[in-house]
Write a protein that holds these residues in place. Structure first.
Motif, PDB file in Angstrom:
ATOM      1  N   GLY A 157       5.163  13.287  82.720  1.00  0.00           N
ATOM      2  CA  GLY A 157       4.557  14.575  82.413  1.00  0.00           C
ATOM      3  C   GLY A 157       5.534  15.466  81.673  1.00  0.00           C
ATOM      4  O   GLY A 157       6.757  15.304  81.797  1.00  0.00           O
ATOM      5  N   THR A 158       5.005  16.392  80.897  1.00  0.00           N
ATOM      6  CA  THR A 158       5.820  17.358  80.168  1.00  0.00           C
ATOM      7  C   THR A 158       5.256  18.752  80.375  1.00  0.00           C
ATOM      8  O   THR A 158       4.060  18.931  80.673  1.00  0.00           O
ATOM      9  CB  THR A 158       5.853  17.044  78.658  1.00  0.00           C
ATOM     10  N   CYS A 159       6.116  19.745  80.210  1.00  0.00           N
ATOM     11  CA  CYS A 159       5.702  21.142  80.353  1.00  0.00           C
ATOM     12  C   CYS A 159       6.690  22.021  79.607  1.00  0.00           C
ATOM     13  O   CYS A 159       7.713  21.542  79.104  1.00  0.00           O
ATOM     14  CB  CYS A 159       5.617  21.549  81.824  1.00  0.00           C
ATOM     15  N   LYS A 160       6.414  23.296  79.545  1.00  0.00           N
ATOM     16  CA  LYS A 160       7.362  24.250  78.998  1.00  0.00           C
ATOM     17  C   LYS A 160       8.550  24.386  79.944  1.00  0.00           C
ATOM     18  O   LYS A 160       8.405  24.282  81.160  1.00  0.00           O
ATOM     19  CB  LYS A 160       6.698  25.622  78.795  1.00  0.00           C
ATOM     20  N   ALA A 161       9.720  24.604  79.379  1.00  0.00           N
ATOM     21  CA  ALA A 161      10.943  24.629  80.174  1.00  0.00           C
ATOM     22  C   ALA A 161      11.149  25.989  80.828  1.00  0.00           C
ATOM     23  O   ALA A 161      12.179  26.655  80.626  1.00  0.00           O
ATOM     24  CB  ALA A 161      12.143  24.261  79.303  1.00  0.00           C
ATOM     25  N   TYR A 162      10.175  26.394  81.634  1.00  0.00           N
ATOM     26  CA  TYR A 162      10.276  27.618  82.426  1.00  0.00           C
ATOM     27  C   TYR A 162      10.135  27.254  83.908  1.00  0.00           C
ATOM     28  O   TYR A 162       9.530  26.232  84.259  1.00  0.00           O
ATOM     29  CB  TYR A 162       9.209  28.626  82.029  1.00  0.00           C
ATOM     30  N   GLU A 163      10.698  28.088  84.762  1.00  0.00           N
ATOM     31  CA  GLU A 163      10.747  27.763  86.189  1.00  0.00           C
ATOM     32  C   GLU A 163       9.371  27.533  86.783  1.00  0.00           C
ATOM     33  O   GLU A 163       9.144  26.548  87.501  1.00  0.00           O
ATOM     34  CB  GLU A 163      11.465  28.886  86.953  1.00  0.00           C
ATOM     35  N   LYS A 164       8.429  28.381  86.471  1.00  0.00           N
ATOM     36  CA  LYS A 164       7.076  28.244  87.024  1.00  0.00           C
ATOM     37  C   LYS A 164       6.434  26.946  86.561  1.00  0.00           C
ATOM     38  O   LYS A 164       5.851  26.199  87.360  1.00  0.00           O
ATOM     39  CB  LYS A 164       6.229  29.441  86.606  1.00  0.00           C
ATOM     40  N   ASN A 165       6.530  26.643  85.276  1.00  0.00           N
ATOM     41  CA  ASN A 165       5.914  25.431  84.742  1.00  0.00           C
ATOM     42  C   ASN A 165       6.572  24.174  85.305  1.00  0.00           C
ATOM     43  O   ASN A 165       5.888  23.196  85.634  1.00  0.00           O
ATOM     44  CB  ASN A 165       6.013  25.425  83.215  1.00  0.00           C
ATOM     45  N   MET A 166       7.901  24.185  85.409  1.00  0.00           N
ATOM     46  CA  MET A 166       8.593  23.011  85.941  1.00  0.00           C
ATOM     47  C   MET A 166       8.268  22.795  87.411  1.00  0.00           C
ATOM     48  O   MET A 166       8.161  21.648  87.874  1.00  0.00           O
ATOM     49  CB  MET A 166      10.103  23.155  85.723  1.00  0.00           C
ATOM     50  N   THR A 167       8.114  23.869  88.159  1.00  0.00           N
ATOM     51  CA  THR A 167       7.740  23.735  89.576  1.00  0.00           C
ATOM     52  C   THR A 167       6.357  23.113  89.714  1.00  0.00           C
ATOM     53  O   THR A 167       6.136  22.212  90.540  1.00  0.00           O
ATOM     54  CB  THR A 167       7.788  25.104  90.265  1.00  0.00           C
ATOM     55  N   GLU A 168       5.406  23.581  88.917  1.00  0.00           N
ATOM     56  CA  GLU A 168       4.053  23.031  88.986  1.00  0.00           C
ATOM     57  C   GLU A 168       4.024  21.559  88.568  1.00  0.00           C
ATOM     58  O   GLU A 168       3.331  20.740  89.180  1.00  0.00           O
ATOM     59  CB  GLU A 168       3.116  23.855  88.088  1.00  0.00           C
ATOM     60  N   LEU A 169       4.776  21.224  87.536  1.00  0.00           N
ATOM     61  CA  LEU A 169       4.829  19.825  87.096  1.00  0.00           C
ATOM     62  C   LEU A 169       5.456  18.938  88.171  1.00  0.00           C
ATOM     63  O   LEU A 169       4.968  17.831  88.441  1.00  0.00           O
ATOM     64  CB  LEU A 169       5.617  19.719  85.794  1.00  0.00           C
ATOM     65  N   ALA A 170       6.533  19.409  88.784  1.00  0.00           N
ATOM     66  CA  ALA A 170       7.193  18.623  89.834  1.00  0.00           C
ATOM     67  C   ALA A 170       6.262  18.404  91.021  1.00  0.00           C
ATOM     68  O   ALA A 170       6.209  17.307  91.594  1.00  0.00           O
ATOM     69  CB  ALA A 170       8.476  19.324  90.279  1.00  0.00           C
TER      70      ALA A 170
END
Length: 332
Positions: A157-170
């Motif tokens: 998966g990929t996402c924008k490199a922001y804390e909120k986006n990375m948390t949701e992806l993880a």
């Protein structure tokens, strides 16, 4: 006038190339799955090599790719009475060379935004299936299947490199690997390219916190972890993958996997050539050793010069004493 100066032809050619490569789905962005490859300077050869490997293993594990046809083509095929042999050959040639822009292929390279780093997106649900099978085969057979590809990481998966986006992806990707009732050891692998805003420690803590919240029984292991969470940030996009037995399989380096055990031991001892990551380290060690040798040589030179200077001074003093003695005898 400078404002009315006509632009060079290369300007328009390069602009057209940028427009082709920067269209929708042709640049690494969020909500993608695929494979992240590192390679040498021959990126086109690495892409061709990756296509061959991925198609081979996808056909074996999933099945051949099915390309959908338009209804008009199907209707024409049903009415074959009006088509002669030449027209059929021309049609077959067009089908072989035609690229359907509206149809997503199973594997498609996109612009990653970093040199010697290739991202190939896929519509396969779990890219790890192909990578795991490929890595295991290379590890067992020691057969060289990659000449231009170095490291191969499946991206889930990929996402924008922001804390909120990375948390949701993880939370969406890692729940399958760190489910309650299991206790795998893990470590977080972090790599940053063409980005000076994201901090390493903060990013690692984001993913470690998500894992702790999912399963508090999982422990951190830096030497032989069961799972490695690969966090690759390229420009403003975060790519997330999970690999098993990362260090057992030579850090998923396809070139190192094909080497025999004797060659690997030589490489580990520093006598042979190592992969892409160890080259800089060896060069750094050699540089330090050279500096030490130079410093020791300079020290010996200083000591020799000092000894020579002292010897010359003693000889000069002795000659002065002899001259003084001769002078006194002449006076007397």
């Amino acid at each position: 006038m400078a404002g009315n100066k006509r632009k060079n032809k290369n300007y328009y050619v390069n602009a057209a190339k940028r427009a082709r490569h920067s269209g929708p789905g042709r640049v690494l962005a969020e909500n993608m799955k695929g494979f992240l490859l590192t390679c040498n300077n021959r990126e086109k050869d690495a892409v061709r090599e990756a296509y061959n490997l991925f198609n081979e293993y996808a056909d074996k594990l999933i099945g051949p790719e099915r390309v959908q046809q338009n209804k008009d083509d199907e209707d024409k095929e049903e009415d074959g009475s009006d088509i002669d042999i030449d027209a059929a050959l021309e049609k077959e040639k067009e089908e072989l060379t035609r690229v359907d822009k509206n149809k997503e292929r199973r594997f498609q390279v996109v612009e990653s935004g970093a040199n010697r780093c290739i991202f190939i997106k896929t519509n396969i649900e779990n890219p790890s299936v192909i990578v795991n099978s490929l890595v295991e085969d290379l590890f067992e057979s020691k057969e060289s299947r990659a000449r231009y590809i170095y490291r191969l990481i499946p991206i889930l998966g990929t996402c924008k490199a922001y804390e909120k986006n990375m948390t949701e992806l993880a939370e969406s990707v890692l729940k399958e690997y760190f489910a309650s009732g299991t206790s795998p050891s893990y470590s977080v692998l972090f790599k940053l390219r063409n980005n000076n805003q994201v901090k390493r420690d903060d990013t690692i803590n984001i993913f470690a916190k998500v894992i702790r919240d999912m399963n508090n029984e999982c422990r951190v292991d830096f030497k032989t972890p069961d799972l490695c969470v690969a966090v690759e940030i390229i420009r403003n996009v975060c790519c997330l993958g999970v690999v098993k037995d990362f260090y057992k399989y030579k850090k998923y380096n396809l070139v190192e996997l094909a080497k025999k055990d004797e060659e690997s031991k030589l490489d580990d001892s520093g006598e042979g050539k190592e992969g892409e990551d160890s080259t800089e380290q060896n060069g750094h060690k050699q540089t330090e050793e050279t500096k030490v040798e130079e410093e020791e040589g300079n020290g010996d030179t200083v000591e020799n010069e000092a000894a020579n200077a002292n010897g010359d001074q003693k000889i000069s003093d002795a000659l002065d004493k002899e001259d003084n003695a001769v002078t006194c005898e002449n006076i007397s």
